[in-house]
Design a protein around this motif. Structure first.
Motif, PDB file in Angstrom:
ATOM      1  N   ARG A  93      -4.413   8.702  11.818  1.00 34.44           N
ATOM      2  CA  ARG A  93      -5.289   7.950  10.914  1.00 34.44           C
ATOM      3  C   ARG A  93      -5.195   8.869   9.423  1.00 34.44           C
ATOM      4  NH1 ARG A  93     -11.001   7.221  14.308  1.00 34.44           N
ATOM      5  NH2 ARG A  93      -9.902   5.510  15.470  1.00 34.44           N
ATOM      6  N   PRO A  94      -4.827   8.116   8.525  1.00 31.46           N
ATOM      7  CA  PRO A  94      -4.522   8.834   7.057  1.00 31.46           C
ATOM      8  C   PRO A  94      -5.690   9.341   6.341  1.00 31.46           C
ATOM      9  CG  PRO A  94      -4.323   6.552   6.996  1.00 31.46           C
ATOM     10  CD  PRO A  94      -4.263   6.775   8.414  1.00 31.46           C
ATOM     11  N   ALA A  95      -5.655  10.252   5.659  1.00 34.79           N
ATOM     12  CA  ALA A  95      -6.966  10.610   4.638  1.00 34.79           C
ATOM     13  C   ALA A  95      -7.264   9.718   3.995  1.00 34.79           C
ATOM     14  CB  ALA A  95      -6.319  11.673   3.839  1.00 34.79           C
ATOM     15  N   SER A 100       0.116   2.814   8.292  1.00 32.97           N
ATOM     16  CA  SER A 100       1.276   2.101   7.971  1.00 32.97           C
ATOM     17  C   SER A 100       2.459   2.536   8.916  1.00 32.97           C
ATOM     18  CB  SER A 100       1.656   2.312   6.340  1.00 32.97           C
ATOM     19  OG  SER A 100       2.029   3.795   6.128  1.00 32.97           O
ATOM     20  N   THR A 101       3.558   1.917   8.487  1.00 31.94           N
ATOM     21  CA  THR A 101       4.665   2.265   9.226  1.00 31.94           C
ATOM     22  C   THR A 101       5.024   3.727   9.276  1.00 31.94           C
ATOM     23  OG1 THR A 101       6.180   2.006   7.400  1.00 31.94           O
ATOM     24  CG2 THR A 101       5.941   0.101   8.810  1.00 31.94           C
ATOM     25  N   ARG A 102       4.592   4.367   8.300  1.00 31.96           N
ATOM     26  CA  ARG A 102       4.646   6.043   8.468  1.00 31.96           C
ATOM     27  C   ARG A 102       3.739   6.710   9.627  1.00 31.96           C
ATOM     28  NH1 ARG A 102       0.987  10.278   5.342  1.00 31.96           N
ATOM     29  NH2 ARG A 102       2.160  11.997   5.424  1.00 31.96           N
ATOM     30  N   GLU A 103       2.437   6.085   9.745  1.00 36.93           N
ATOM     31  CA  GLU A 103       1.929   6.660  10.797  1.00 36.93           C
ATOM     32  C   GLU A 103       2.238   6.231  12.239  1.00 36.93           C
ATOM     33  OE1 GLU A 103      -0.205   7.555   7.560  1.00 36.93           O
ATOM     34  OE2 GLU A 103       0.182   5.694   7.942  1.00 36.93           O
ATOM     35  N   ARG A 104       2.769   5.040  12.287  1.00 36.31           N
ATOM     36  CA  ARG A 104       3.433   4.356  13.540  1.00 36.31           C
ATOM     37  C   ARG A 104       4.560   5.429  13.808  1.00 36.31           C
ATOM     38  NH1 ARG A 104      -0.548   1.849  11.852  1.00 36.31           N
ATOM     39  NH2 ARG A 104      -1.238   3.855  13.011  1.00 36.31           N
ATOM     40  N   HIS A 105       5.216   5.732  12.922  1.00 41.55           N
ATOM     41  CA  HIS A 105       6.417   6.571  13.054  1.00 41.55           C
ATOM     42  C   HIS A 105       6.018   7.699  13.755  1.00 41.55           C
ATOM     43  CE1 HIS A 105      10.356   8.490  12.984  1.00 41.55           C
ATOM     44  NE2 HIS A 105       9.934   9.279  11.911  1.00 41.55           N
ATOM     45  N   LEU A 106       5.095   8.280  12.941  1.00 39.14           N
ATOM     46  CA  LEU A 106       4.554   9.749  13.302  1.00 39.14           C
ATOM     47  C   LEU A 106       3.928   9.601  14.861  1.00 39.14           C
ATOM     48  CD1 LEU A 106       2.857  11.086  10.094  1.00 39.14           C
ATOM     49  CD2 LEU A 106       4.696  11.900  11.258  1.00 39.14           C
ATOM     50  N   GLU A 107       3.151   8.512  15.054  1.00 32.61           N
ATOM     51  CA  GLU A 107       2.604   8.446  16.421  1.00 32.61           C
ATOM     52  C   GLU A 107       3.714   8.368  17.710  1.00 32.61           C
ATOM     53  OE1 GLU A 107      -1.064   5.894  14.857  1.00 32.61           O
ATOM     54  OE2 GLU A 107       0.294   4.825  16.052  1.00 32.61           O
ATOM     55  N   ILE A 167      14.905   5.851   7.060  1.00 30.38           N
ATOM     56  CA  ILE A 167      14.368   4.927   6.065  1.00 30.38           C
ATOM     57  C   ILE A 167      12.860   5.127   5.649  1.00 30.38           C
ATOM     58  CG2 ILE A 167      15.789   2.951   6.664  1.00 30.38           C
ATOM     59  CD1 ILE A 167      13.128   1.739   8.126  1.00 30.38           C
ATOM     60  N   PHE A 168      12.292   6.316   6.206  1.00 31.05           N
ATOM     61  CA  PHE A 168      11.114   6.678   5.917  1.00 31.05           C
ATOM     62  C   PHE A 168      11.070   7.795   4.778  1.00 31.05           C
ATOM     63  CE2 PHE A 168      11.031   5.475  10.434  1.00 31.05           C
ATOM     64  CZ  PHE A 168      10.016   4.782  10.623  1.00 31.05           C
ATOM     65  N   PRO A 169       9.704   7.923   4.054  1.00 32.27           N
ATOM     66  CA  PRO A 169       9.985   8.569   2.623  1.00 32.27           C
ATOM     67  C   PRO A 169       9.711  10.037   3.218  1.00 32.27           C
ATOM     68  CG  PRO A 169       7.788   7.425   3.218  1.00 32.27           C
ATOM     69  CD  PRO A 169       8.949   6.953   3.926  1.00 32.27           C
ATOM     70  N   LEU A 170      10.112  10.888   2.135  1.00 34.18           N
ATOM     71  CA  LEU A 170       9.949  12.285   2.470  1.00 34.18           C
ATOM     72  C   LEU A 170       8.623  12.667   2.952  1.00 34.18           C
ATOM     73  CD1 LEU A 170      12.370  13.767  -0.135  1.00 34.18           C
ATOM     74  CD2 LEU A 170      12.779  13.424   2.321  1.00 34.18           C
ATOM     75  N   GLN A 171       7.734  11.933   2.767  1.00 35.95           N
ATOM     76  CA  GLN A 171       6.399  12.771   3.219  1.00 35.95           C
ATOM     77  C   GLN A 171       5.921  12.493   4.611  1.00 35.95           C
ATOM     78  OE1 GLN A 171       6.748  10.229   0.689  1.00 35.95           O
ATOM     79  NE2 GLN A 171       5.091  10.413  -1.025  1.00 35.95           N
ATOM     80  N   THR A 172       6.916  11.778   5.322  1.00 39.60           N
ATOM     81  CA  THR A 172       6.706  11.641   6.690  1.00 39.60           C
ATOM     82  C   THR A 172       6.787  12.948   7.560  1.00 39.60           C
ATOM     83  OG1 THR A 172       7.554   9.474   6.663  1.00 39.60           O
ATOM     84  CG2 THR A 172       7.469  10.547   8.880  1.00 39.60           C
TER      85      THR A 172
END
Length: 300
Positions: A93-95, A100-107, A167-172
């Protein structure tokens, strides 16, 4: 000799009392408690501070603070049931805002990793749920960052440069080590049987070829490549995620430095800021030992 590197993310007690452990550099001896509302660059942890979960932990590092909660083994929905092993469900869960897709990728990375170290065969037809709530991030993470375009991860003999990106941003990637570390501490707090422990680190190769440990967002944006590596307690690589371009020689140096940071080194000149000579693994061991000592204090 040139070589081919392929992208992979190989996926390498129970108490409810408060405990605060800080990783402190040798010149300091006063522990500090985590402030979950403000970013902290110090590595610190709190175990078993949430009383409505089977296990919990708060971990802070490099400006990120993550609260983790573990519940399980618990009943699983029939559609997710696995007949011979436990299902793993990781929730990030983001702050602020929704995932988003970023969290799904991390999961997906976290789930693959945890399946390699949790003894899932001991709990068939059950669910182990790991929830990771981001409570603070570095102040500059909301700044505009560049994205890396998709490219292949192949190395030819004529051009010994590895291009490894997505394709994910550098914050991933920068937040991934903190998420993995929080998940491991929460699992230990919940007394979930594990085959090994895990430590992770974040490195970058600057435009000048220098290896940076826990780089800032600006350093990450200008770096030629960034890397997240995790190692088991036996110094075996468990997770490797990279973005950018780098040579085989640079990769060897990144791997060497990451191993020293995570697993420790007897070399005083090595890049080991986390855990003195024992690296991050020594920090995790200290956290657990302090918790056990506190839980067993009643026997003395």
């Amino acid at each position: 000799m040139s070589r081919i590197l392929v992208s992979f993310s190989a996926a390498v007690s129970k108490s409810r009392r408060d405990e605060t452990i800080n990783f402190i550099k040798p010149q300091s001896s006063t522990p500090r408690k985590i402030d979950t509302m403000s970013p902290s660059t110090e590595t610190s942890a709190i175990l078993s501070h949430l009383h409505s979960t089977d296990g919990s932990a708060t971990f802070s590092q490099n400006g990120y603070t993550i609260i983790g909660a573990v519940n399980g083994p618990i009943e699983v929905q029939r559609r997710d049931e696995l007949p011979e092993e436990a299902a793993i469900d990781a929730i990030v869960r983001p702050a602020a805002g929704v995932g988003s897709t970023r969290e799904r990728h991390l999961e997906s990375i976290i789930e693959r990793t945890l399946r390699q170290i949790i003894l899932i065969g001991n709990f068939p037809r059950t669910l182990i749920q790991v929830t990771l709530q981001v409570t603070s991030t570095p102040p500059d993470e909301t700044a505009t960052s560049k994205s890396i375009q998709t490219s292949s991860v192949f190395l030819s003999h004529s051009t010994p440069v590895i291009t490894w990106s997505n394709i994910f941003p550098l914050q991933t990637l920068p937040i991934l080590p903190a998420l993995l570390q929080t998940a491991i501490l929460a699992l230990l707090s919940a007394a979930i049987p594990l085959s090994t422990s895990l430590t992770a680190t974040f490195l970058a190769i600057s435009e000048k070829g220098k290896i940076l440990q826990n780089p800032s967002l600006l350093e990450t944006q200008t770096a030629q490549s960034i890397h997240v590596l995790a190692f088991t307690s036996h110094a075996e690589p468990l997770v490797i995620e990279s973005q950018g371009s780098f040579t085989p020689a640079q990769w060897d140096e990144v791997f060497f430095q990451a191993e020293k940071i995570c697993c420790g080194s007897a070399d005083p000149d090595a890049m080991v800021d986390e855990g003195e000579e024992g690296g991050m693994m020594q920090f995790i061991q200290t956290v657990v030992e302090e918790k056990v000592d506190k839980d067993m204090a009643w026997r003395t």
